[in-house]
Design a protein around this motif. Sequence first.
Motif, PDB file in Angstrom:
ATOM      1  N   VAL A 350     -22.341 -52.437  55.357  1.00  0.00           N
ATOM      2  CA  VAL A 350     -22.822 -51.850  56.551  1.00  0.00           C
ATOM      3  C   VAL A 350     -24.060 -51.586  56.867  1.00  0.00           C
ATOM      4  O   VAL A 350     -24.859 -50.971  56.016  1.00  0.00           O
ATOM      5  CB  VAL A 350     -21.833 -50.413  56.393  1.00  0.00           C
ATOM      6  CG1 VAL A 350     -22.335 -49.561  57.669  1.00  0.00           C
ATOM      7  CG2 VAL A 350     -20.366 -50.322  56.298  1.00  0.00           C
ATOM      8  N   PRO A 352     -27.835 -50.248  58.241  1.00  0.00           N
ATOM      9  CA  PRO A 352     -28.243 -48.953  58.350  1.00  0.00           C
ATOM     10  C   PRO A 352     -27.838 -48.115  59.323  1.00  0.00           C
ATOM     11  O   PRO A 352     -27.585 -46.581  59.256  1.00  0.00           O
ATOM     12  CB  PRO A 352     -29.901 -49.281  58.222  1.00  0.00           C
ATOM     13  CG  PRO A 352     -29.973 -50.602  57.499  1.00  0.00           C
ATOM     14  CD  PRO A 352     -28.921 -51.082  58.217  1.00  0.00           C
ATOM     15  N   LEU A 355     -24.385 -47.086  59.242  1.00  0.00           N
ATOM     16  CA  LEU A 355     -24.101 -46.148  58.242  1.00  0.00           C
ATOM     17  C   LEU A 355     -24.589 -44.893  58.613  1.00  0.00           C
ATOM     18  O   LEU A 355     -24.061 -43.887  58.504  1.00  0.00           O
ATOM     19  CB  LEU A 355     -25.060 -46.736  57.129  1.00  0.00           C
ATOM     20  CG  LEU A 355     -25.148 -45.697  55.760  1.00  0.00           C
ATOM     21  CD1 LEU A 355     -23.647 -45.575  55.227  1.00  0.00           C
ATOM     22  CD2 LEU A 355     -26.129 -46.376  54.713  1.00  0.00           C
ATOM     23  N   ARG A 356     -25.829 -44.713  59.027  1.00  0.00           N
ATOM     24  CA  ARG A 356     -26.358 -43.258  59.478  1.00  0.00           C
ATOM     25  C   ARG A 356     -25.777 -42.648  60.644  1.00  0.00           C
ATOM     26  O   ARG A 356     -25.334 -41.567  60.530  1.00  0.00           O
ATOM     27  CB  ARG A 356     -27.950 -43.494  59.978  1.00  0.00           C
ATOM     28  CG  ARG A 356     -28.710 -42.389  60.069  1.00  0.00           C
ATOM     29  CD  ARG A 356     -29.954 -42.689  60.637  1.00  0.00           C
ATOM     30  NE  ARG A 356     -30.329 -43.396  61.610  1.00  0.00           N
ATOM     31  CZ  ARG A 356     -30.604 -44.798  61.857  1.00  0.00           C
ATOM     32  NH1 ARG A 356     -30.774 -45.347  60.464  1.00  0.00           N
ATOM     33  NH2 ARG A 356     -30.822 -45.454  62.736  1.00  0.00           N
ATOM     34  N   VAL A 359     -20.782 -44.100  59.829  1.00  0.00           N
ATOM     35  CA  VAL A 359     -20.111 -43.970  58.394  1.00  0.00           C
ATOM     36  C   VAL A 359     -20.445 -42.626  57.894  1.00  0.00           C
ATOM     37  O   VAL A 359     -19.329 -41.873  57.506  1.00  0.00           O
ATOM     38  CB  VAL A 359     -20.211 -45.220  57.720  1.00  0.00           C
ATOM     39  CG1 VAL A 359     -19.727 -44.960  56.286  1.00  0.00           C
ATOM     40  CG2 VAL A 359     -20.232 -46.408  58.234  1.00  0.00           C
ATOM     41  N   ILE A 360     -21.577 -42.145  57.651  1.00  0.00           N
ATOM     42  CA  ILE A 360     -21.955 -40.993  56.835  1.00  0.00           C
ATOM     43  C   ILE A 360     -21.074 -39.850  57.922  1.00  0.00           C
ATOM     44  O   ILE A 360     -20.497 -39.084  57.020  1.00  0.00           O
ATOM     45  CB  ILE A 360     -23.324 -40.556  56.912  1.00  0.00           C
ATOM     46  CG1 ILE A 360     -23.961 -41.864  55.719  1.00  0.00           C
ATOM     47  CG2 ILE A 360     -23.421 -39.323  56.360  1.00  0.00           C
ATOM     48  CD1 ILE A 360     -25.085 -41.600  55.463  1.00  0.00           C
ATOM     49  N   VAL A 377     -18.254 -47.595  47.739  1.00  0.00           N
ATOM     50  CA  VAL A 377     -19.620 -47.368  47.604  1.00  0.00           C
ATOM     51  C   VAL A 377     -20.228 -48.071  46.521  1.00  0.00           C
ATOM     52  O   VAL A 377     -19.348 -47.984  45.353  1.00  0.00           O
ATOM     53  CB  VAL A 377     -19.816 -45.704  47.685  1.00  0.00           C
ATOM     54  CG1 VAL A 377     -21.252 -45.588  47.601  1.00  0.00           C
ATOM     55  CG2 VAL A 377     -19.005 -44.919  48.848  1.00  0.00           C
ATOM     56  N   TRP A 392     -22.407 -35.710  50.986  1.00  0.00           N
ATOM     57  CA  TRP A 392     -22.409 -36.423  52.146  1.00  0.00           C
ATOM     58  C   TRP A 392     -22.991 -35.721  53.340  1.00  0.00           C
ATOM     59  O   TRP A 392     -23.640 -36.182  54.410  1.00  0.00           O
ATOM     60  CB  TRP A 392     -20.963 -37.069  52.584  1.00  0.00           C
ATOM     61  CG  TRP A 392     -20.372 -38.131  51.868  1.00  0.00           C
ATOM     62  CD1 TRP A 392     -19.456 -37.743  50.610  1.00  0.00           C
ATOM     63  CD2 TRP A 392     -20.545 -39.428  51.980  1.00  0.00           C
ATOM     64  NE1 TRP A 392     -19.256 -38.864  50.088  1.00  0.00           N
ATOM     65  CE2 TRP A 392     -19.855 -40.073  50.828  1.00  0.00           C
ATOM     66  CE3 TRP A 392     -21.213 -40.187  52.803  1.00  0.00           C
ATOM     67  CZ2 TRP A 392     -19.675 -41.212  50.405  1.00  0.00           C
ATOM     68  CZ3 TRP A 392     -21.234 -41.434  52.683  1.00  0.00           C
ATOM     69  CH2 TRP A 392     -20.339 -42.052  51.568  1.00  0.00           C
ATOM     70  N   ARG A 396     -27.850 -37.917  55.453  1.00  0.00           N
ATOM     71  CA  ARG A 396     -28.448 -38.215  56.501  1.00  0.00           C
ATOM     72  C   ARG A 396     -29.971 -37.627  56.581  1.00  0.00           C
ATOM     73  O   ARG A 396     -30.980 -38.196  56.995  1.00  0.00           O
ATOM     74  CB  ARG A 396     -27.778 -37.894  57.957  1.00  0.00           C
ATOM     75  CG  ARG A 396     -26.542 -38.584  58.204  1.00  0.00           C
ATOM     76  CD  ARG A 396     -25.990 -38.210  59.461  1.00  0.00           C
ATOM     77  NE  ARG A 396     -26.820 -38.649  60.746  1.00  0.00           N
ATOM     78  CZ  ARG A 396     -26.521 -38.641  61.798  1.00  0.00           C
ATOM     79  NH1 ARG A 396     -25.443 -37.766  62.090  1.00  0.00           N
ATOM     80  NH2 ARG A 396     -27.289 -38.961  62.793  1.00  0.00           N
ATOM     81  N   MET A 403     -25.136 -48.349  49.179  1.00  0.00           N
ATOM     82  CA  MET A 403     -24.363 -49.476  50.094  1.00  0.00           C
ATOM     83  C   MET A 403     -22.957 -49.286  50.518  1.00  0.00           C
ATOM     84  O   MET A 403     -22.251 -48.639  49.289  1.00  0.00           O
ATOM     85  CB  MET A 403     -24.507 -50.677  49.647  1.00  0.00           C
ATOM     86  CG  MET A 403     -26.213 -51.176  49.787  1.00  0.00           C
ATOM     87  SD  MET A 403     -26.166 -53.083  49.509  1.00  0.00           S
ATOM     88  CE  MET A 403     -25.797 -53.032  47.740  1.00  0.00           C
ATOM     89  N   ILE A 404     -22.640 -49.210  51.470  1.00  0.00           N
ATOM     90  CA  ILE A 404     -21.084 -49.217  51.845  1.00  0.00           C
ATOM     91  C   ILE A 404     -20.546 -50.648  52.142  1.00  0.00           C
ATOM     92  O   ILE A 404     -21.296 -51.357  52.955  1.00  0.00           O
ATOM     93  CB  ILE A 404     -20.885 -48.352  52.910  1.00  0.00           C
ATOM     94  CG1 ILE A 404     -21.523 -46.839  52.881  1.00  0.00           C
ATOM     95  CG2 ILE A 404     -19.502 -48.312  53.500  1.00  0.00           C
ATOM     96  CD1 ILE A 404     -20.778 -46.147  51.776  1.00  0.00           C
TER      97      ILE A 404
END
Length: 534
Positions: A350, A352, A355-356, A359-360, A377, A392, A396, A403-404
């Motif tokens: 995923v 960045p 992800l930011r 996903v998070i 993960v 989690w 952020r 990494m995911i």
Amino acid sequence: MVLAAQVRADDVAWAAGGPASVESAPDGAMDPIAALIEQRLALRSAAADETTALLYLGRGYRPLWGDPERASALLSAIEQAATHGLDPQDFRPQRLRMLRAVPDDPVERVDRELVLTDTLAELVRQLRYGKVDPRTLYREWNYTPVPNPYQLAGELARVLDAADLRAAIEAQAPAVPLYRALRRALATYQSLAALGDWPKVPGGSTLRPGQSSVRVPALRARLQADGEEGLDAADPARFDALLAAAVERFQERHGLEADGIVGAQTLRALNTSPAERARQVRANLERLRWVAADLEGDRLYVDIVGYRADLVLGGRSAWSSKVIVGRPTRKTPSLRDSVVNLVLNPKWVVPPTILREDVIPGVVHNPDYLESHRMHVVDRSGQTIDPASIDWSGARRGGFPYMIVQASGAQGSLGRIKFSLSNRYAIYLHDTNARALFGRAERALSSGCVRVQQPEELAVLLLDDADHWGPAALAAALDSGRTRTLPVGREVRVLLHYSTAALDASGRLLLRNDIYDHDAGILDALAAGPGGGH
């Protein structure tokens, strides 16, 4: 300053068609006019454009504008610049009108000489490469840049050597069908704009055939202003079949889904005035000047606004497919690239931004998010990490050291094929598990990468190995579920290009909605003074 490096005269001898030689007076001294030209050029700032200086160096500083008719031809070409969407005032035509005669005074003659050559150099550069430097607008831009001053001097020399100077200047513009169609459209829309705006269709809910609405008469009037005939009806408020057919024709001309329904995108196109269309055409003429040199030869061309990709081999389309591009908040960039390899059954690390931003927050709101998306993960060494051990909510704010990874397979976000590119923005082409989205007319839906509807056909063409990678062999490799990275056998340029103008299959011009609002930046830059950042 380049003039101090006389040892490089041989490097620019091509500008004179032979070895550089300075015109001499009877006693062997340099001709006074040539000497004065050399002197004036030597005094220029080190930051000045070197094109003119290199041109004269290659020609022994001989004057080029002894015939007043050539100055008239340049002035005529400048006046014609408006038909290319350029501003003639950038070239100060009033000043040129005062320079047509060749003065007797040597200093005035040299002043005239350099003004004319500098003006011609700027006009040729704008026509050939555009006024605006696209790198000032888009940080990812890496299409072929404007040539260096030595090459520009050579191009300028060929223009000056032409028997018909005006025709030679005109020939500097892109010689492609879209450019010619845009110039015709510019004249048309400017004429229409001089007559005023056409009727506006009020906003509101979607208008569908068969409905009656107080907004329908305005729709009817708008299409009649666009040249549609036979739309008069006993009930002008009814959205009848004839009006629906006219809407479909309008949608076809503007690259929209021809369904006869007036939704937000169609309403936006209907309410774009002739003056706005003329500005749109100007933006696209400039944009095309930036990329014309790259639109030749074999290429994989991704039309971002048209949601299509085409592989052109030997001047013909070898493959074409619908694509899905980045949504307006995560735009697909315009860039020039190449496919470095193909990955079958790819895993997805995923990026960045996703992800930011996706996903998070998804895990924070739903602890089962990772499992439902077939994600896990891993740390930097590849070891699996228990997601329950991660804070989690604070990820952020404090950074995320992991990494995911999403497992490979047809249900993964990348589908079963990834076309890896070489850019540093994590932009590439890939298959998708959300194939139903290809049924939509507007497909700016991804996080920036390009999703391809027919990746298997493209993969076979790029592998270019009929003995080992025909359709059956590729299907077997994909069905195995094994992740494999394969080198491409056919190297072609990949062009991700944004344009709100295109030609359809019949050669008709399409002016499309500006999904990323890029045209305004180009128009603002065109309105600035001469130079445009080049």
